[in-house]
Design a protein around this motif. Structure first.
Motif, PDB file in Angstrom:
ATOM      1  N   SER A  59       0.810  -1.212   0.000  1.00  0.00           N
ATOM      2  CA  SER A  59       0.000   0.000   0.000  1.00  0.00           C
ATOM      3  C   SER A  59       0.843   1.262   0.000  1.00  0.00           C
ATOM      4  O   SER A  59       0.470   2.259  -0.616  1.00  0.00           O
ATOM      5  N   ILE A  60       1.987   1.228   0.658  1.00  0.00           N
ATOM      6  CA  ILE A  60       2.883   2.390   0.637  1.00  0.00           C
ATOM      7  C   ILE A  60       3.423   2.608  -0.771  1.00  0.00           C
ATOM      8  O   ILE A  60       3.441   3.738  -1.277  1.00  0.00           O
ATOM      9  N   VAL A  61       3.854   1.537  -1.426  1.00  0.00           N
ATOM     10  CA  VAL A  61       4.382   1.652  -2.790  1.00  0.00           C
ATOM     11  C   VAL A  61       3.313   2.180  -3.743  1.00  0.00           C
ATOM     12  O   VAL A  61       3.558   3.101  -4.533  1.00  0.00           O
ATOM     13  N   PHE A  62       2.117   1.640  -3.664  1.00  0.00           N
ATOM     14  CA  PHE A  62       1.078   2.067  -4.603  1.00  0.00           C
ATOM     15  C   PHE A  62       0.432   3.392  -4.224  1.00  0.00           C
ATOM     16  O   PHE A  62      -0.187   4.029  -5.077  1.00  0.00           O
ATOM     17  N   ALA A  66      -0.022   6.185  -7.042  1.00  0.00           N
ATOM     18  CA  ALA A  66      -1.257   6.945  -7.252  1.00  0.00           C
ATOM     19  C   ALA A  66      -0.980   8.445  -7.240  1.00  0.00           C
ATOM     20  O   ALA A  66      -1.664   9.217  -7.915  1.00  0.00           O
ATOM     21  N   TRP A  67       0.024   8.863  -6.485  1.00  0.00           N
ATOM     22  CA  TRP A  67       0.375  10.281  -6.420  1.00  0.00           C
ATOM     23  C   TRP A  67       1.160  10.706  -7.653  1.00  0.00           C
ATOM     24  O   TRP A  67       0.999  11.809  -8.158  1.00  0.00           O
ATOM     25  N   ARG A  72      -3.290  12.584 -11.446  1.00  0.00           N
ATOM     26  CA  ARG A  72      -3.242  11.975 -10.119  1.00  0.00           C
ATOM     27  C   ARG A  72      -4.554  11.272  -9.812  1.00  0.00           C
ATOM     28  O   ARG A  72      -5.625  11.787 -10.097  1.00  0.00           O
ATOM     29  N   ASN A  73      -4.423  10.092  -9.237  1.00  0.00           N
ATOM     30  CA  ASN A  73      -5.597   9.297  -8.907  1.00  0.00           C
ATOM     31  C   ASN A  73      -5.850   9.386  -7.400  1.00  0.00           C
ATOM     32  O   ASN A  73      -5.338   8.590  -6.622  1.00  0.00           O
ATOM     33  N   TYR A  74      -6.636  10.375  -7.001  1.00  0.00           N
ATOM     34  CA  TYR A  74      -6.880  10.623  -5.583  1.00  0.00           C
ATOM     35  C   TYR A  74      -7.688   9.513  -4.925  1.00  0.00           C
ATOM     36  O   TYR A  74      -7.502   9.233  -3.744  1.00  0.00           O
ATOM     37  N   LEU A  75      -8.566   8.880  -5.672  1.00  0.00           N
ATOM     38  CA  LEU A  75      -9.355   7.782  -5.115  1.00  0.00           C
ATOM     39  C   LEU A  75      -8.452   6.595  -4.782  1.00  0.00           C
ATOM     40  O   LEU A  75      -8.573   5.980  -3.719  1.00  0.00           O
ATOM     41  N   LEU A  76      -7.515   6.287  -5.660  1.00  0.00           N
ATOM     42  CA  LEU A  76      -6.563   5.208  -5.403  1.00  0.00           C
ATOM     43  C   LEU A  76      -5.620   5.583  -4.267  1.00  0.00           C
ATOM     44  O   LEU A  76      -5.287   4.749  -3.419  1.00  0.00           O
ATOM     45  N   LEU A  77      -5.211   6.839  -4.215  1.00  0.00           N
ATOM     46  CA  LEU A  77      -4.345   7.299  -3.130  1.00  0.00           C
ATOM     47  C   LEU A  77      -5.050   7.159  -1.779  1.00  0.00           C
ATOM     48  O   LEU A  77      -4.460   6.666  -0.812  1.00  0.00           O
ATOM     49  N   ALA A  78      -6.295   7.556  -1.705  1.00  0.00           N
ATOM     50  CA  ALA A  78      -7.051   7.430  -0.456  1.00  0.00           C
ATOM     51  C   ALA A  78      -7.201   5.967  -0.049  1.00  0.00           C
ATOM     52  O   ALA A  78      -7.077   5.621   1.133  1.00  0.00           O
TER      53      ALA A  78
END
Length: 124
Positions: A59-62, A66-67, A72-78
């Motif tokens: 999760s840290i890597v992805f 996402a950032w 930028r994919n904010y939904l994936l980042l969240a």
């Protein structure tokens, strides 16, 4: 604010977003953090340290991916930030239970036998 959102929701850009992998990928991925959040109330005895470390690292890597991806994919980042946080809490619970006296404390509270500090030798 709401009228601006509804105007955008009717636009072709909204349809492009909602029917893309930028929306459905993270939406499907939310199963991981939801399961991790549900596991926070389960017994520490069933936590796998190896799996928790792997999921936290993933999760840290992805989250970084996402950032860095454009756009930028904010939904994936969240999603990944939530999962990394939940897995870090699980990791803390695992370490406390297995290495910092949590297991012994629970046994003592339950009235169970304390593990002997030295092996007992039967007298002859």
């Amino acid at each position: 604010m709401a009228s601006r959102f509804f105007a955008w929701a009717k636009s072709p850009q909204a349809r492009d977003y909602f029917f893309s992998t930028h929306f459905f990928g993270p939406l499907a991925n939310w199963g991981l953090p939801l399961a991790a959040l549900a596991d926070l109330s389960k017994d520490e005895e069933v936590i796998s340290g190896t799996m928790t470390a792997a999921l936290c690292s993933y999760s840290i890597v992805f989250s970084r991916f996402a950032w860095r991806v454009t756009p930028r994919n904010y939904l994936l980042l969240a999603c990944h930030a939530t999962n990394a946080t939940a897995q870090a809490v699980q990791g803390g619970r695992f370490l406390n239970y297995n290495y910092f006296g949590g297991k012994e404390k629970r046994q003592k509270e339950a009235g169970g036998l304390e593990p002997p500090s030295t092996p007992r030798v039967a007298s002859a």
